[in-house]
Design a protein around this motif. Structure first.
Motif, PDB file in Angstrom:
ATOM      1  N   PRO A 142       0.840  -1.203   0.000  1.00  0.00           N
ATOM      2  CA  PRO A 142       0.000   0.000   0.000  1.00  0.00           C
ATOM      3  C   PRO A 142       0.875   1.253   0.000  1.00  0.00           C
ATOM      4  O   PRO A 142       1.967   1.260   0.558  1.00  0.00           O
ATOM      5  CB  PRO A 142      -0.791  -0.124   1.303  1.00  0.00           C
ATOM      6  N   GLU A 143       0.361   2.305  -0.658  1.00  0.00           N
ATOM      7  CA  GLU A 143       1.098   3.563  -0.679  1.00  0.00           C
ATOM      8  C   GLU A 143       0.140   4.747  -0.737  1.00  0.00           C
ATOM      9  O   GLU A 143      -0.996   4.621  -1.184  1.00  0.00           O
ATOM     10  CB  GLU A 143       2.077   3.621  -1.851  1.00  0.00           C
ATOM     11  N   VAL A 144       0.614   5.862  -0.228  1.00  0.00           N
ATOM     12  CA  VAL A 144      -0.104   7.125  -0.316  1.00  0.00           C
ATOM     13  C   VAL A 144       0.921   8.180  -0.704  1.00  0.00           C
ATOM     14  O   VAL A 144       2.071   8.132  -0.244  1.00  0.00           O
ATOM     15  CB  VAL A 144      -0.818   7.485   1.011  1.00  0.00           C
ATOM     16  N   GLY A 145       0.516   9.096  -1.586  1.00  0.00           N
ATOM     17  CA  GLY A 145       1.500  10.060  -2.020  1.00  0.00           C
ATOM     18  C   GLY A 145       0.906  11.243  -2.751  1.00  0.00           C
ATOM     19  O   GLY A 145      -0.301  11.460  -2.756  1.00  0.00           O
ATOM     20  N   TYR A 146       1.806  11.979  -3.384  1.00  0.00           N
ATOM     21  CA  TYR A 146       1.445  13.157  -4.181  1.00  0.00           C
ATOM     22  C   TYR A 146       1.809  12.854  -5.629  1.00  0.00           C
ATOM     23  O   TYR A 146       2.860  12.288  -5.909  1.00  0.00           O
ATOM     24  CB  TYR A 146       2.227  14.385  -3.692  1.00  0.00           C
ATOM     25  N   HIS A 147       0.941  13.248  -6.568  1.00  0.00           N
ATOM     26  CA  HIS A 147       1.231  13.003  -7.970  1.00  0.00           C
ATOM     27  C   HIS A 147       0.945  14.245  -8.805  1.00  0.00           C
ATOM     28  O   HIS A 147       0.117  15.084  -8.455  1.00  0.00           O
ATOM     29  CB  HIS A 147       0.383  11.836  -8.504  1.00  0.00           C
ATOM     30  N   ASN A 148       1.666  14.347  -9.897  1.00  0.00           N
ATOM     31  CA  ASN A 148       1.316  15.272 -10.970  1.00  0.00           C
ATOM     32  C   ASN A 148       1.468  14.500 -12.267  1.00  0.00           C
ATOM     33  O   ASN A 148       1.557  13.269 -12.252  1.00  0.00           O
ATOM     34  CB  ASN A 148       2.158  16.560 -10.923  1.00  0.00           C
ATOM     35  N   ARG A 149       1.487  15.162 -13.373  1.00  0.00           N
ATOM     36  CA  ARG A 149       1.530  14.477 -14.665  1.00  0.00           C
ATOM     37  C   ARG A 149       2.755  13.573 -14.818  1.00  0.00           C
ATOM     38  O   ARG A 149       2.670  12.485 -15.380  1.00  0.00           O
ATOM     39  CB  ARG A 149       1.518  15.538 -15.772  1.00  0.00           C
ATOM     40  N   ASN A 150       3.893  14.011 -14.308  1.00  0.00           N
ATOM     41  CA  ASN A 150       5.137  13.283 -14.533  1.00  0.00           C
ATOM     42  C   ASN A 150       5.665  12.487 -13.349  1.00  0.00           C
ATOM     43  O   ASN A 150       6.395  11.522 -13.542  1.00  0.00           O
ATOM     44  CB  ASN A 150       6.232  14.264 -14.981  1.00  0.00           C
TER      45      ASN A 150
END
Length: 196
Positions: A142-150
């Protein structure tokens, strides 16, 4: 007149490139790296590895795919029943399904990889114990995070569940086998151009 035509052609090229890139991000390869501390730290002290995954955005908010990679777990000496166990390094090669949920186009996301983790390395848990290491088990990340396009930046817990396999009993003490790490990671998204 030539200037307007050049501007129009340039704008059309930029627009078509943007459309193609937006479509290409429906299907992507994710290449990443992770590191962390072993939890609990019985036979290993830390782990680091590389991730490789394919993801298809089924909807703009929901992705499915497959994931693999390699995690190296660094063995550490451990005192058990008055004996110091010289635990060996080992590796984990996951073969997993990938599930991701992205509430927004950019921001926080959650997800997990689940499947089977193949454990590689020395045949024994410790060089001085004579107990066979497990071959693998159910894999969960399991993971939690921040994303953008790249980019994806995430915190994760990665674990191969081995049951009682690999447990070393020495005197009145025992060491359970651990193939889990908690840590952070970073992944780069490469669009495949397979969008519609």
């Amino acid at each position: 007149m030539k200037t307007r035509k050049a501007i129009f052609i340039g704008a059309a090229m930029i627009f078509s490139t943007m459309v193609a890139q937006a479509q290409s991000m429906k299907n992507m390869i994710k290449i990443g790296a992770l590191a962390g501390a072993s939890v609990p730290s019985n036979n290993a002290g830390a782990g680091a590895g590389l991730d490789l995954a394919y993801q298809n955005l089924v909807t703009p908010n929901f992705g499915l795919g497959i994931a693999t990679g390699y995690q190296h777990h660094f063995g550490k000496d451990n005192e058990v029943g008055g004996t110091t166990l010289n635990n060996n390094d080992f590796g984990v090669v996951p073969v997993a399904a990938l599930v991701r949920y992205y509430p927004k186009a950019e921001g926080i996301y959650i997800g997990t990889d689940l499947g089977y983790g193949v454990i590689t390395g020395d045949a024994d848990v410790a060089s001085n114990a004579g107990v066979a290491r497990p071959d693998g088990g159910f894999y969960l990340k399991p993971e939690v995070g921040y994303h953008n396009r790249n980019w994806n930046i995430f915190a994760h817990y990665s674990k191969v569940f081995t049951g009682d396999k690999g447990t070393v009993n020495v005197g009145n003490g025992s060491q359970k086998y651990n193939a889990g790490i908690i840590g952070v990671g970073l992944a780069y998204n490469i669009g495949l151009g397979l969008g519609r």
